[in-house]
Design an enzyme around this catalytic site. Sequence first.
Site, mmCIF file in Angstrom:
data_model
loop_
_atom_site.group_PDB
_atom_site.id
_atom_site.type_symbol
_atom_site.label_atom_id
_atom_site.label_comp_id
_atom_site.label_asym_id
_atom_site.label_seq_id
_atom_site.Cartn_x
_atom_site.Cartn_y
_atom_site.Cartn_z
ATOM 1 N N LEU A 170 0.865 -1.172 0.000
ATOM 2 C CA LEU A 170 0.000 0.000 0.000
ATOM 3 C C LEU A 170 0.909 1.231 0.000
ATOM 4 O O LEU A 170 2.019 1.180 0.534
ATOM 5 C CB LEU A 170 -0.917 0.007 1.217
ATOM 6 N N ASN A 204 8.347 -8.310 -10.751
ATOM 7 C CA ASN A 204 9.576 -8.791 -10.131
ATOM 8 C C ASN A 204 9.206 -9.747 -9.001
ATOM 9 O O ASN A 204 8.566 -9.318 -8.037
ATOM 10 C CB ASN A 204 10.361 -7.592 -9.579
ATOM 11 N N ASP A 245 0.652 -10.614 -4.474
ATOM 12 C CA ASP A 245 1.801 -9.698 -4.600
ATOM 13 C C ASP A 245 1.330 -8.338 -5.130
ATOM 14 O O ASP A 245 1.943 -7.740 -6.014
ATOM 15 C CB ASP A 245 2.886 -10.293 -5.502
#
Length: 419
Positions: free
Chosen positions: A65, A279, A306
Amino acid sequence: MTTLLKSATIIDTSSPFNNQVKDILITNGTITKIDNNIPNQKEYKTVKLDNLHVSTGWFDTSVSLGEPGYEERETIKHGLEVAAKSGFTEIAVNPNTNPVTENKASVEFLINKATNFATNLYPIGTLTQQSKGIEMAELYDMQQSGAVAFGDYNKPINNDNLLKIALLYAQNFNGLVLSFPKNKAIAGDGVANEGVNSTTLGLKGIPNLAEEMQVARDLFLLEYTGGKLHIPTITTEKSVKLIKEAKKKGLDVSCSVAVHNLLLTDDELHGFDGNKKVNPPLRTKKDVKALVKGVRDGVIDIITTDHNPIDIEHKKVEFSIAKDGTIGLESAFGALNTILDLETITNCLSKNPKERFQIKLNTIKENEKANLSLFTPNGEYTFTKNNILSTSKNSVFLNKKLRGKIYGIFNNKQLILNS
């Protein structure tokens, strides 16, 4: 408040009602009755939805966040609302904020900002000071304040001895250490999976070796030190094999895989869409197949979204300089529901991550706290920007066919439903 869920198919392998269709009565946040037909005698709030399914509440172990520091990407308040409407009753928040979550005060800031929401927030503290990989952060103090694990989000620990010391030290308070699987020297400036596609497109590649060398190193260190290690977001066939062998040896290791790495390959790179830059990177069909098998076999314990909101200024640019990351909360279930059965999905989103991160796991039975995700596995649709609830719109699943629908959650005495 009393809520009555009508004709709900219960998906919970720990529940005596698993795979049964029941009415569920919830009073003051506690499941007070489960039966075939509970009459609504007192004008309870009734929830009757098409092919309603309920499972123990989902816990996402890797959510980013923006707040503090990057509120233009996502705030805590809005992020928790998005999580609830995506079916998640708990989220673990990564420390990649500004400043990073590296001490008691920053952990308490996150917890205080997240009070009174239906979705619970659990901070992950950095493993090293300022996530620079040089000196260990204040792990014990952070755990005492509510941190559930320690890791430098998407940054590898290059110093072998530092990780060794962290694994030894965290044993004093049963701490969970996270180590991102990437050897920086091997990965170099790579931006995509090293292979035919990266070569064809002229993109610098990240070989599987960069991940596998780091996983192997981490497992060697764990075997030496003992302790608890979690390896987040693995992406290669060899990584699955290495972790499988380590578990056979009895090492206390767990791992996760991101939803997008279970479904998408580096074939997505054609078009140079910055939303596809993640990533670890998207890998090959062979890797995807091994990851799905790893989930089904139980080698991979946890599935995570993720979720990483990135503003358009850092995504709608040349692929090689676009920031890594995709949002994933809203699309998680719809994507997983195209490849996995419901029990596997709910175990990897609920039972397994909660046990690993030491979060209270509530079973669906009478006299238990109501901690529920509400959904239906029915209905195919194309995921578009209209389906995105997050402030940032950087989804790797845009225009993909998904299946199923999230109705909402019940947690902390609150019923949150999508309109």
